[in-house]
Enzyme design. Structure first.
Site, mmCIF file in Angstrom:
data_model
loop_
_atom_site.group_PDB
_atom_site.id
_atom_site.type_symbol
_atom_site.label_atom_id
_atom_site.label_comp_id
_atom_site.label_asym_id
_atom_site.label_seq_id
_atom_site.Cartn_x
_atom_site.Cartn_y
_atom_site.Cartn_z
ATOM 1 N N HIS A 32 -45.899 160.838 18.298
ATOM 2 C CA HIS A 32 -44.455 161.080 18.235
ATOM 3 C C HIS A 32 -44.098 162.419 18.881
ATOM 4 O O HIS A 32 -42.987 162.613 19.350
ATOM 5 C CB HIS A 32 -43.976 161.120 16.772
ATOM 6 C CG HIS A 32 -43.568 159.786 16.236
ATOM 7 N ND1 HIS A 32 -42.297 159.512 15.808
ATOM 8 C CD2 HIS A 32 -44.258 158.655 16.062
ATOM 9 C CE1 HIS A 32 -42.235 158.261 15.382
ATOM 10 N NE2 HIS A 32 -43.414 157.720 15.522
ATOM 11 N N HIS A 58 -52.746 148.167 22.197
ATOM 12 C CA HIS A 58 -52.227 147.951 20.832
ATOM 13 C C HIS A 58 -50.695 147.972 20.839
ATOM 14 O O HIS A 58 -50.075 147.861 19.800
ATOM 15 C CB HIS A 58 -52.782 149.024 19.902
ATOM 16 C CG HIS A 58 -52.241 150.402 20.183
ATOM 17 N ND1 HIS A 58 -52.256 150.966 21.440
ATOM 18 C CD2 HIS A 58 -51.651 151.331 19.384
ATOM 19 C CE1 HIS A 58 -51.711 152.158 21.396
ATOM 20 N NE2 HIS A 58 -51.323 152.409 20.161
ATOM 21 N N ASN A 65 -45.730 154.631 23.752
ATOM 22 C CA ASN A 65 -46.056 155.392 24.963
ATOM 23 C C ASN A 65 -46.877 154.550 25.937
ATOM 24 O O ASN A 65 -46.633 154.559 27.144
ATOM 25 C CB ASN A 65 -46.842 156.663 24.619
ATOM 26 C CG ASN A 65 -46.005 157.650 23.833
ATOM 27 O OD1 ASN A 65 -44.999 158.152 24.320
ATOM 28 N ND2 ASN A 65 -46.391 157.910 22.591
ATOM 29 N N SER A 66 -47.836 153.816 25.388
ATOM 30 C CA SER A 66 -48.686 152.994 26.247
ATOM 31 C C SER A 66 -47.869 151.926 26.957
ATOM 32 O O SER A 66 -48.060 151.667 28.145
ATOM 33 C CB SER A 66 -49.801 152.333 25.414
ATOM 34 O OG SER A 66 -50.736 153.302 25.013
ATOM 35 N N ASP A 82 -36.697 164.107 15.221
ATOM 36 C CA ASP A 82 -37.235 162.757 15.236
ATOM 37 C C ASP A 82 -36.554 161.985 14.103
ATOM 38 O O ASP A 82 -36.377 162.502 12.999
ATOM 39 C CB ASP A 82 -38.747 162.828 15.000
ATOM 40 C CG ASP A 82 -39.435 161.495 15.230
ATOM 41 O OD1 ASP A 82 -40.298 161.444 16.113
ATOM 42 O OD2 ASP A 82 -39.121 160.507 14.530
ATOM 43 N N GLY A 128 -46.620 148.793 12.335
ATOM 44 C CA GLY A 128 -45.380 149.476 12.696
ATOM 45 C C GLY A 128 -44.603 148.700 13.757
ATOM 46 O O GLY A 128 -44.400 147.490 13.639
ATOM 47 N N ASP A 129 -44.204 149.420 14.802
ATOM 48 C CA ASP A 129 -43.375 148.814 15.854
ATOM 49 C C ASP A 129 -44.175 147.978 16.848
ATOM 50 O O ASP A 129 -43.602 147.370 17.747
ATOM 51 C CB ASP A 129 -42.631 149.928 16.599
ATOM 52 C CG ASP A 129 -43.581 150.938 17.235
ATOM 53 O OD1 ASP A 129 -44.750 151.023 16.814
ATOM 54 O OD2 ASP A 129 -43.157 151.646 18.161
ATOM 55 N N GLN A 130 -45.516 147.944 16.678
ATOM 56 C CA GLN A 130 -46.343 147.332 17.727
ATOM 57 C C GLN A 130 -46.166 145.810 17.825
ATOM 58 O O GLN A 130 -46.242 145.233 18.910
ATOM 59 C CB GLN A 130 -47.819 147.681 17.480
ATOM 60 C CG GLN A 130 -48.076 149.184 17.597
ATOM 61 C CD GLN A 130 -49.358 149.632 16.925
ATOM 62 O OE1 GLN A 130 -50.182 148.824 16.494
ATOM 63 N NE2 GLN A 130 -49.549 150.948 16.815
HETATM 64 N N1 UDP Z 1 -54.045 158.313 25.842
HETATM 65 C C1 UDP Z 1 -54.732 158.906 26.879
HETATM 66 N N2 UDP Z 1 -56.072 158.656 27.004
HETATM 67 C C2 UDP Z 1 -56.753 157.829 26.177
HETATM 68 C C3 UDP Z 1 -56.041 157.209 25.121
HETATM 69 C C4 UDP Z 1 -54.691 157.478 24.985
HETATM 70 O O1 UDP Z 1 -54.159 159.668 27.679
HETATM 71 O O2 UDP Z 1 -57.952 157.640 26.376
HETATM 72 C C5 UDP Z 1 -52.591 158.613 25.690
HETATM 73 C C6 UDP Z 1 -51.735 157.536 26.291
HETATM 74 O O3 UDP Z 1 -51.491 157.779 27.654
HETATM 75 C C7 UDP Z 1 -50.468 157.589 25.447
HETATM 76 C C8 UDP Z 1 -50.950 158.129 24.113
HETATM 77 O O4 UDP Z 1 -52.249 158.651 24.316
HETATM 78 O O5 UDP Z 1 -49.534 158.478 26.011
HETATM 79 C C9 UDP Z 1 -50.985 157.041 23.035
HETATM 80 O O6 UDP Z 1 -49.693 156.823 22.604
HETATM 81 P P1 UDP Z 1 -49.197 155.416 22.085
HETATM 82 O O7 UDP Z 1 -47.753 155.560 21.703
HETATM 83 O O8 UDP Z 1 -49.495 154.369 23.076
HETATM 84 O O9 UDP Z 1 -50.101 155.079 20.860
HETATM 85 P P2 UDP Z 1 -50.465 155.870 19.495
HETATM 86 O O10 UDP Z 1 -51.593 156.762 19.814
HETATM 87 O O11 UDP Z 1 -49.216 156.603 19.052
HETATM 88 O O12 UDP Z 1 -50.848 154.758 18.574
#
Ligand code: UDP
Length: 450
Positions: A20, A346, A350-351, A118, A369-371
Site C-alpha cells: 500500500h 495473485h 500493483n502487479s 490511505d 482481499g481484492d484479488q
Molecule cells: N515485486 C517486485 N519483484 C518481485 C516481486 C514483487 O518488484 O520479485 C513488486 C511488484 O512489481 C509490485 C509489488 O512488488 O509492485 C507487489 O505488489 P502487489 O500489489 O502486486 O502485491 P502485494 O505484494 O501487495 O500482495
C-alpha cells in the site's frame, strides 16, 4: 504560484503495510514536485518509514515522522498472520495519528492544512474533522473493488447462506460474483469481526465524507457503469495514473534475469510471482513446479527464499537451462521485456497495473482481499487473462492455462486485448493525457487552496 503554498502543510497517512505504501509515496513525490514550497509530512510506523526512507532520495519538502505500531511491547508474540499487526495499528486510533501531526507541526512550524490518507486508515477522517481541514482519501487496491463497500448490506444478504457457485449482480459495471469473490472481511459478523474488518465495513459511510477519493488507476480502463455509480456516491473521484518514481523501483537485478531474458524468443517466457505477502500452500508450489517442468516453456519464478525448500527434489537443477527461480526480480522491468509472454499472478493491484501497462496477459490465482474481484474483472470484463481452474494450482490445470495463453488461437484474442489496454495506458499517461492530467491539477489545487 509557488508562493501560495508556502504556508501549506499536508499530513500523509499511508496504510503502513505491504505494498500500500509505494503507490501513495509515488503520489506524494509527484505532488511535492508540483508544489515545492508545500510541506508533506509522511506519518507512519517506524518500520514503514525505515523501509521507505532508507535512502536519502526525497525532496526536501517530504519528511517522515514515526508513530507507534500499537504492538504492546517489543518482542510481543504475534500470531503468524499478517492481519494481527494491522489490527494492532488500527486500534491505536486517531490519538496516535494526532501525535504524528503534533510532531510534524512542531518540526515544520506550520499547521497542517490538509490530510491525504490511505482509505484503510479512516480514523484520519476524525483527525481532519477536528482540525477542520479537508480529508483526501487514496485508494490503492484494485479500483473496481471500491464499489463493494457501498453494497455491504446487499452482499451480506445475498451471500449469507448461498451455494458456493451461486453468482449475483452486486454493483453496476461489475460481473456477477460468487461468495468466494468477496473480500471475506466484509462477511464477518459477531465473533469473527476484527478491528480491520470493522474498518473495511465502515468505508461505505466514510468515503463520501472525503473531499476527493484518489484512484490509483486509469479511468479509461474501468467499466463506465462502475465509474458512474461510484462517482455518484462520492464528492469527487479523481483517477490519477500511477506514476512510478525511479528511486522507488527495485531496479537491482542480482540474478541477471533481464539479460537472461534477452536470449529468449519474443513472448515466450512465463513469469511467476505471488507478490510480497502471499505464500501459496506447498502442494500448489509443487503443482506449479511440475507444470513448469513438464510444459517445457522457459520461465522466471520470483519465489520467497523460505518457500524454496518446498520445490520438488532436483527441480531447479533439471530446469536450469530454461528456468530461473530467484527470490526477487525487478518486476516492472521484467514485465516490460519483450520475451515475457504471460504473468502468473495473485492479482495484487500493483502487479495487475504493471502487467496491463506492459501488455502482458495474466493467469490468475487470487488469494484474498481484492484479488478475487481483480481476477474476475481480468477474465470477464477486460478479457486479458484467465483464472486457474478451480482457483487452485494443479499440474494439468496450469498446463492447460499456459497452452491457452502462449500457444492456442483462442489466446490470441486475450493477447490482443491486453495490448489494446497497454495503448490506452500510454495515451492516458502522456502529460496532456485525457483525464488524469486534469485530475492531478485538481488535486494540486485542492491542496493549495485549503
Ligand atoms: N515485486 C517486485 N519483484 C518481485 C516481486 C514483487 O518488484 O520479485 C513488486 C511488484 O512489481 C509490485 C509489488 O512488488 O509492485 C507487489 O505488489 P502487489 O500489489 O502486486 O502485491 P502485494 O505484494 O501487495 O500482495
Amino acid at each position: 504560484s509557488s508562493d501560495s503554498t508556502t504556508d501549506k502543510h499536508v499530513a500523509v497517512f499511508p496504510f503502513p503495510f505491504g505494498t500500500h505504501v509505494v503507490p501513495i509515496l509515488n503520489l506524494v513525490l509527484r505532488l511535492s514536485q508540483a508544489t515545492p514550497n508545500c510541506s508533506f509530512s509522511f506519518i507512519a510506523t517506524h518500520k514503514c518509514n525505515a523501509l521507505h526512507f532508507a535512502k536519502p532520495h526525497n525532496p526536501s519538502n517530504i519528511k517522515p515522522y514515526s508513530i507507534t505500531d500499537g504492538i504492546p511491547y517489543e518482542g510481543h508474540p504475534l500470531a503468524n498472520h499478517p492481519i494481527e499487526k494491522v489490527n494492532f495499528f488500527l486500534s491505536t486510533g486517531p490519538d496516535n495519528l494526532r501525535k504524528g501531526i503534533q510532531m510534524a507541526e512542531e518540526d515544520t512550524n506550520k499547521k497542517v492544512t490538509c490530510i491525504i490518507a490511505d482509505a484503510f486508515v479512516p480514523s484520519s477522517l476524525v483527525v481532519a474533522q477536528s482540525l477542520n481541514v479537508p480529508w483526501i482519501a487514496f485508494w490503492p487496491p484494485m479500483s473496481c473493488t471500491l464499489s463493494l463497500y457501498f453494497y455491504i448490506d446487499l452482499i451480506r444478504q445475498k451471500f449469507a447462506n448461498c451455494d458456493e457457485d451461486a453468482r449475483f449482480d452486486i454493483s453496476p459495471g461489475l460481473p456477477k460474483m460468487c461468495v468466494q469473490d468477496i473480500p471475506q472481511d466484509l462477511l464477518f459478523t459477531g465473533e469473527k469481526e476484527t478491528v480491520f474488518s470493522r474498518t473495511l465495513v465502515s468505508l461505505g459511510k466514510v468515503l463520501p465524507q472525503a473531499k476527493a477519493v484518489v484512484m490509483n488507476f486509469f479511468e479509461e480502463l474501468d467499466p463506465p457503469l462502475f465509474v458512474k455509480d461510484v462517482r455518484s456516491k462520492l464528492q469527487s473521484m479523481l483517477y490519477v495514473v500511477p506514476v512510478r518514481f525511479p528511486v522507488l523501483l527495485s531496479g537491482a537485478d542480482p540474478s541477471g534475469c533481464l539479460s537472461w531474458l534477452d536470449s529468449n524468443r519474443s513472448m515466450s517466457v512465463i513469469y511467476v510471482s505471488f507478490g510480497t505477502v502471499v505464500s501459496p500452500p506447498p502442494h500448489e508450489i509443487v503443482a506449479v513446479a511440475e507444470a513448469l517442468e513438464e510444459s517445457g516453456f522457459p520461465f522466471v519464478w520470483s519465489l520467497k527464499e523460505n518457500m524454496m525448500g518446498v520445490l520438488p527434489d532436483g527441480f531447479v537443477k533439471r530446469t536450469l537451462m530454461r528456468g530461473k527461480v530467484v527470490p526477487w526480480v525487478p518486476q516492472t522491468q521484467l514485465l516490460g521485456h519483450d520475451s515475457v509472454g504471460v504473468f502468473v499472478t495473485h492479482c495484487g493491484s500493483n502487479s495487475v497495473t504493471e502487467s496491463i501497462s506492459s501488455g502482458v496477459p495474466m493467469i490468475c490465482r487470487p488469494f484474498y482481499g481484492d484479488q478475487m474481484v481483480g481476477a474476475r474483472v481480468i477474465e470477464d470484463v477486460w478479457k486479458i487473462g484467465v483464472t486457474i481452474e478451480g482457483r487452485v494450482f494443479t499440474k494439468n490445470g496450469f498446463i492447460r492455462s499456459l497452452n491457452l495463453i502462449l500457444v492456442q488461437e483462442d489466446g490470441k484474442k486475450i493477447r490482443d486485448n491486453v495490448l489494446k489496454m497497454k495503448k490506452t495506458v500510454e495515451d492516458a499517461s502522456r502529460p496532456e493525457g485525457l483525464s488524469s492530467a486534469s485530475n492531478f491539477k485538481t488535486l494540486v489545487e485542492l491542496i493549495s487552496s485549503s
